[in-house]
Design a protein around this motif. Structure first.
Motif, PDB file in Angstrom:
ATOM      1  N   GLY A 251       0.725  -0.656  -0.107  1.00 45.43           N
ATOM      2  CA  GLY A 251       0.073   0.186   0.066  1.00 45.43           C
ATOM      3  C   GLY A 251       0.836   1.237  -0.104  1.00 45.43           C
ATOM      4  O   GLY A 251      -0.067   2.330  -0.426  1.00 45.43           O
ATOM      5  N   SER A 252       2.058   0.858   0.053  1.00 46.47           N
ATOM      6  CA  SER A 252       2.774   2.447  -0.700  1.00 46.47           C
ATOM      7  C   SER A 252       2.887   3.347  -1.117  1.00 46.47           C
ATOM      8  O   SER A 252       2.157   2.893  -2.175  1.00 46.47           O
ATOM      9  N   ILE A 253       2.681   4.959  -1.124  1.00 45.22           N
ATOM     10  CA  ILE A 253       2.468   5.855  -2.296  1.00 45.22           C
ATOM     11  C   ILE A 253       3.766   6.337  -1.896  1.00 45.22           C
ATOM     12  O   ILE A 253       4.171   7.466  -1.044  1.00 45.22           O
ATOM     13  N   ASP A 254       4.622   6.369  -3.660  1.00 49.02           N
ATOM     14  CA  ASP A 254       5.542   6.979  -3.952  1.00 49.02           C
ATOM     15  C   ASP A 254       5.415   8.495  -3.077  1.00 49.02           C
ATOM     16  O   ASP A 254       4.489   9.499  -3.378  1.00 49.02           O
ATOM     17  N   PRO A 255       6.660   9.367  -2.937  1.00 53.29           N
ATOM     18  CA  PRO A 255       6.365  10.152  -2.856  1.00 53.29           C
ATOM     19  C   PRO A 255       5.839  11.553  -4.256  1.00 53.29           C
ATOM     20  O   PRO A 255       6.897  12.348  -5.171  1.00 53.29           O
ATOM     21  N   LEU A 256       4.713  12.062  -3.923  1.00 50.29           N
ATOM     22  CA  LEU A 256       4.707  12.318  -5.963  1.00 50.29           C
ATOM     23  C   LEU A 256       4.874  13.442  -6.213  1.00 50.29           C
ATOM     24  O   LEU A 256       5.016  14.016  -6.888  1.00 50.29           O
ATOM     25  N   PRO A 257       5.028  14.799  -4.679  1.00 47.79           N
ATOM     26  CA  PRO A 257       5.178  16.450  -5.143  1.00 47.79           C
ATOM     27  C   PRO A 257       6.826  15.736  -6.021  1.00 47.79           C
ATOM     28  O   PRO A 257       7.225  16.871  -6.754  1.00 47.79           O
ATOM     29  N   GLU A 258       8.143  15.194  -5.538  1.00 45.01           N
ATOM     30  CA  GLU A 258       9.351  14.756  -5.906  1.00 45.01           C
ATOM     31  C   GLU A 258       9.117  13.807  -7.510  1.00 45.01           C
ATOM     32  O   GLU A 258       9.579  14.770  -7.420  1.00 45.01           O
ATOM     33  N   LEU A 259       8.122  13.471  -7.648  1.00 47.22           N
ATOM     34  CA  LEU A 259       8.408  13.080  -8.450  1.00 47.22           C
ATOM     35  C   LEU A 259       7.581  13.449  -9.957  1.00 47.22           C
ATOM     36  O   LEU A 259       8.099  13.596 -10.796  1.00 47.22           O
ATOM     37  N   VAL A 260       6.800  14.231  -9.413  1.00 44.48           N
ATOM     38  CA  VAL A 260       6.015  15.934 -10.625  1.00 44.48           C
ATOM     39  C   VAL A 260       6.881  16.145 -11.052  1.00 44.48           C
ATOM     40  O   VAL A 260       7.602  16.649 -12.132  1.00 44.48           O
ATOM     41  N   ALA A 261       7.838  16.710  -9.715  1.00 44.93           N
ATOM     42  CA  ALA A 261       8.924  17.300 -10.230  1.00 44.93           C
ATOM     43  C   ALA A 261       9.646  16.791 -11.262  1.00 44.93           C
ATOM     44  O   ALA A 261      10.177  17.663 -11.692  1.00 44.93           O
ATOM     45  N   SER A 262      10.365  15.678 -10.208  1.00 42.32           N
ATOM     46  CA  SER A 262      11.673  15.356 -10.957  1.00 42.32           C
ATOM     47  C   SER A 262      10.944  15.002 -12.710  1.00 42.32           C
ATOM     48  O   SER A 262      11.575  14.988 -14.744  1.00 42.32           O
ATOM     49  N   ALA A 263       9.405  14.627 -13.373  1.00 41.40           N
ATOM     50  CA  ALA A 263       9.250  14.515 -14.718  1.00 41.40           C
ATOM     51  C   ALA A 263       8.904  16.018 -14.965  1.00 41.40           C
ATOM     52  O   ALA A 263       9.172  16.170 -16.370  1.00 41.40           O
ATOM     53  N   ARG A 264       8.618  16.235 -14.536  1.00 42.38           N
ATOM     54  CA  ARG A 264       8.201  17.949 -15.194  1.00 42.38           C
ATOM     55  C   ARG A 264       9.959  18.324 -15.493  1.00 42.38           C
ATOM     56  O   ARG A 264      10.104  18.830 -16.953  1.00 42.38           O
ATOM     57  N   GLU A 265      10.744  18.370 -14.783  1.00 44.06           N
ATOM     58  CA  GLU A 265      12.609  18.522 -15.368  1.00 44.06           C
ATOM     59  C   GLU A 265      12.999  17.467 -16.230  1.00 44.06           C
ATOM     60  O   GLU A 265      13.270  18.458 -17.514  1.00 44.06           O
ATOM     61  N   ALA A 266      12.696  16.527 -16.311  1.00 48.59           N
ATOM     62  CA  ALA A 266      12.897  15.476 -17.129  1.00 48.59           C
ATOM     63  C   ALA A 266      11.895  15.934 -18.618  1.00 48.59           C
ATOM     64  O   ALA A 266      12.615  15.239 -19.953  1.00 48.59           O
ATOM     65  N   ASN A 267      10.549  16.874 -18.618  1.00 50.33           N
ATOM     66  CA  ASN A 267       9.734  17.212 -19.352  1.00 50.33           C
ATOM     67  C   ASN A 267       9.338  15.845 -19.960  1.00 50.33           C
ATOM     68  O   ASN A 267       8.829  15.279 -21.484  1.00 50.33           O
ATOM     69  N   THR A 268       9.294  14.941 -18.957  1.00 45.69           N
ATOM     70  CA  THR A 268       9.036  13.191 -19.687  1.00 45.69           C
ATOM     71  C   THR A 268       6.568  13.230 -18.706  1.00 45.69           C
ATOM     72  O   THR A 268       6.926  14.154 -17.778  1.00 45.69           O
ATOM     73  N   TRP A 269       6.234  11.931 -19.590  1.00 42.63           N
ATOM     74  CA  TRP A 269       4.922  11.815 -18.919  1.00 42.63           C
ATOM     75  C   TRP A 269       5.086  11.516 -17.584  1.00 42.63           C
ATOM     76  O   TRP A 269       5.623  10.176 -17.400  1.00 42.63           O
ATOM     77  N   LEU A 270       4.004  11.681 -16.718  1.00 43.94           N
ATOM     78  CA  LEU A 270       4.104  11.134 -15.880  1.00 43.94           C
ATOM     79  C   LEU A 270       2.383  10.338 -15.288  1.00 43.94           C
ATOM     80  O   LEU A 270       0.956  11.019 -15.219  1.00 43.94           O
ATOM     81  N   HIS A 271       2.188   9.402 -15.460  1.00 46.96           N
ATOM     82  CA  HIS A 271       1.086   7.929 -14.949  1.00 46.96           C
ATOM     83  C   HIS A 271       1.716   7.771 -13.303  1.00 46.96           C
ATOM     84  O   HIS A 271       2.577   7.419 -13.073  1.00 46.96           O
ATOM     85  N   VAL A 272       0.660   7.804 -12.708  1.00 47.89           N
ATOM     86  CA  VAL A 272       0.012   7.733 -11.268  1.00 47.89           C
ATOM     87  C   VAL A 272      -1.310   6.182 -11.026  1.00 47.89           C
ATOM     88  O   VAL A 272      -1.799   6.098 -11.478  1.00 47.89           O
ATOM     89  N   ASP A 273      -0.207   5.509 -10.490  1.00 47.51           N
ATOM     90  CA  ASP A 273      -1.248   3.914 -11.057  1.00 47.51           C
ATOM     91  C   ASP A 273      -2.013   4.374  -9.164  1.00 47.51           C
ATOM     92  O   ASP A 273      -1.323   3.900  -8.074  1.00 47.51           O
ATOM     93  N   ALA A 274      -2.724   4.524  -9.472  1.00 46.50           N
ATOM     94  CA  ALA A 274      -3.577   4.951  -7.989  1.00 46.50           C
ATOM     95  C   ALA A 274      -4.403   4.107  -7.992  1.00 46.50           C
ATOM     96  O   ALA A 274      -5.702   4.138  -6.786  1.00 46.50           O
ATOM     97  N   ALA A 275      -4.676   2.860  -8.583  1.00 49.32           N
ATOM     98  CA  ALA A 275      -5.368   1.667  -8.846  1.00 49.32           C
ATOM     99  C   ALA A 275      -6.265   1.367  -6.980  1.00 49.32           C
ATOM    100  O   ALA A 275      -7.406   1.597  -6.799  1.00 49.32           O
TER     101      ALA A 275
END
Length: 484
Positions: A251-275
């Motif tokens: 049930g772990s939740i990745d640190p979304l704010p940090e991952l959003v920042a990395s995705a924006r910096e890398a100019n890449t798509w962020l998909h969140v699997d929140a099934a």
């Protein structure tokens, strides 16, 4: 006896339908097993299925017995000792809606097959987008589950990358030779459908880069940054980052704010699997754990997990609706382009499926039945049950808690008192013996090479007493195996 006549009269058909539903409901209620499972082996189950599936003449007198056999030998998902998977006991309101959905048999691919159903789904999707904090440009579609939703997220991410960076249309021309340089990043405990999707997208499982996790099995932001830097140095392209909000085991939740920042910096798509963890959107006490999820480019939530819907009931969300264009196709008999010009929506343009069920109805009926306060209380209750179970496990001398609960799963391990015994073998046998005896259905997984046991606490009606009894049953089975 079940009604079997071929009826042409509308009123006669309605009477037959009433009888059929009443009879089926009665058989379901009277045949539900008292235990989590009847305990039969595959061979024993096969022996129960005799005769042909299509008799020469009607054999309606057999239908009730067939249903009783199936019901009595199924997993009782509402039993307090069923705690193996993200497999929920469905709400009664949603079961009532299922009857209507099946009776109406609307297909969601075109407006002329599902007029009001189309409007309901559109409004439900827009409301859900707002609940998730997505902008007005967002849209979505109901799917069969997280597997399909994850696939859609990565499919649209792939097409967006090809179009943006190489001016290439996979829809028309397939994959370019450079596609072998594309990479998908996810945590080392992300769902296996990341690899499965990469395989189906023609990228291959080698395109998936697994990123290290912390002690609570959340993606480590520093390791993600290192992985992105390594790809750049190798001339490889990060096509998408997959964040997980609720891993299957922990049930772990990745640190979304940090991952959003990395995705924006890398100019890449962020998909969140929140099934799994997407349900926290409806919990005032835990919603903050999904902070920054509104920045996802795509997002998946399964309502047939922690929101107690019958399978299937899942939604895929897209931050920018225009990305659906890469899967849009028109068929003259189904969704001609003139329909759009005339204001008739055909939802086949936003789905990978053609024929599709009116699943939005059961979600709507369930929300109406519960209300926000009760729904939040049910979600919070399952988390409290998991916390209680973890506390009991922590105090038990014969058990080891592998990780503090992150949502409502508890991963632990039985520790044999005799060091010469194979602990992995004992743990595997505990689960199997409980299953084969029909006394409990619990989960299992491997963590860092060790065989472990798992409770998935999906039932808000489970009491602390019943959970304690389940843990005691695990310990008792372990001790019995040690003696043997």
């Amino acid at each position: 006896m079940f009604e079997s006549d071929f009826l042409t009269s509308a009123h006669a058909s309605r009477d037959a339908y009433r009888r059929l539903i009443s009879q089926a409901a009665a058989i379901l209620c009277e045949s539900l097993p008292e235990s989590p499972y009847a305990g039969k082996t595959p061979a024993e189950l096969a022996d129960l299925i005799s005769g042909g599936f299509l008799p020469q003449e009607s054999a309606s007198e057999q239908i009730a017995e067939i249903l009783r056999t199936v019901i009595a030998n199924s997993i009782s998902v509402s039993h307090a000792r069923t705690a193996a998977h993200l497999h929920c006991p469905p709400l009664v309101a949603s079961l009532a809606a299922e009857v209507v959905i099946s009776g109406l048999n609307q297909s969601m691919d075109s407006f002329d097959q599902a007029p009001i159903a189309t409007v309901v789904e559109q409004k439900m999707i827009r409301w859900l987008c707002a609940e998730a904090g997505l902008p007005d440009t967002a849209d979505g579609t109901f799917t069969t589950g997280g597997s399909q939703s994850n696939y859609m997220g990565l499919l649209l991410a792939r097409d967006a990358f090809l179009r943006k960076h190489w001016n290439w249309s996979a829809q028309k021309s397939g994959l370019p030779p450079e596609a072998r340089q594309l990479r998908i990043l996810c945590s080392e405990v992300a769902h296996f459908t990341v690899e499965k999707s990469a395989m189906q997208l023609g990228l291959g499982t080698d395109s998936v880069v697994r990123v290290a996790v912390d002690d609570h099995f959340r993606m480590d932001p520093a390791s993600l940054r290192d992985a992105l830097a390594a790809l750049q140095s190798q001339g490889l392209f990060p096509m998408a980052i997959v964040a997980t909000a609720g891993t299957t085991d922990f049930g772990s939740i990745d640190p979304l704010p940090e991952l959003v920042a990395s995705a924006r910096e890398a100019n890449t798509w962020l998909h969140v699997d929140a099934a799994y963890g997407g349900a926290l959107l409806f919990s005032a006490n835990h919603r903050a754990r999904l902070a920054a999820i509104e920045n996802a480019d795509s997002l998946s939530i399964d309502f047939h997990k922690l929101l107690w819907q019958p399978i299937p009931c899942s939604v895929f969300f897209l931050r920018q609706a225009q990305h659906f264009d890469s899967i849009k196709m028109h068929a003259d008999y189904l969704n001609p382009e003139r329909d759009e010009d005339e204001g008739f929506p055909n939802l086949v343009t936003t789905s990978l499926l053609t024929s599709r069920r009116f699943d939005a109805l059961k979600l709507w009926i369930s929300f109406q039945s519960l209300g926000r306060t009760q729904l939040a209380a049910m979600i919070d209750r399952t988390i409290a049950v998991a916390d209680y179970a973890a506390e009991i496990v922590r105090k038990a001398r014969a058990l080891e808690l592998i990780c503090e609960p992150q949502l409502n799963t508890v991963v632990f391990r039985y520790i044999p008192q005799q060091s010469r015994l194979d602990a992995d073998h004992i743990n595997a046998l505990i689960r199997r013996r409980l299953f084969e005896s029909g006394s409990a259905v619990i989960g299992h997984t491997r963590v860092r090479g060790q065989q472990c046991l798992k409770f998935t606490c999906m039932n808000p009606a489970t009491s602390e007493t019943r959970m304690k009894e389940l843990i005691e049953a695990v310990v008792a089975q372990g001790k019995e195996l040690e003696r043997a």
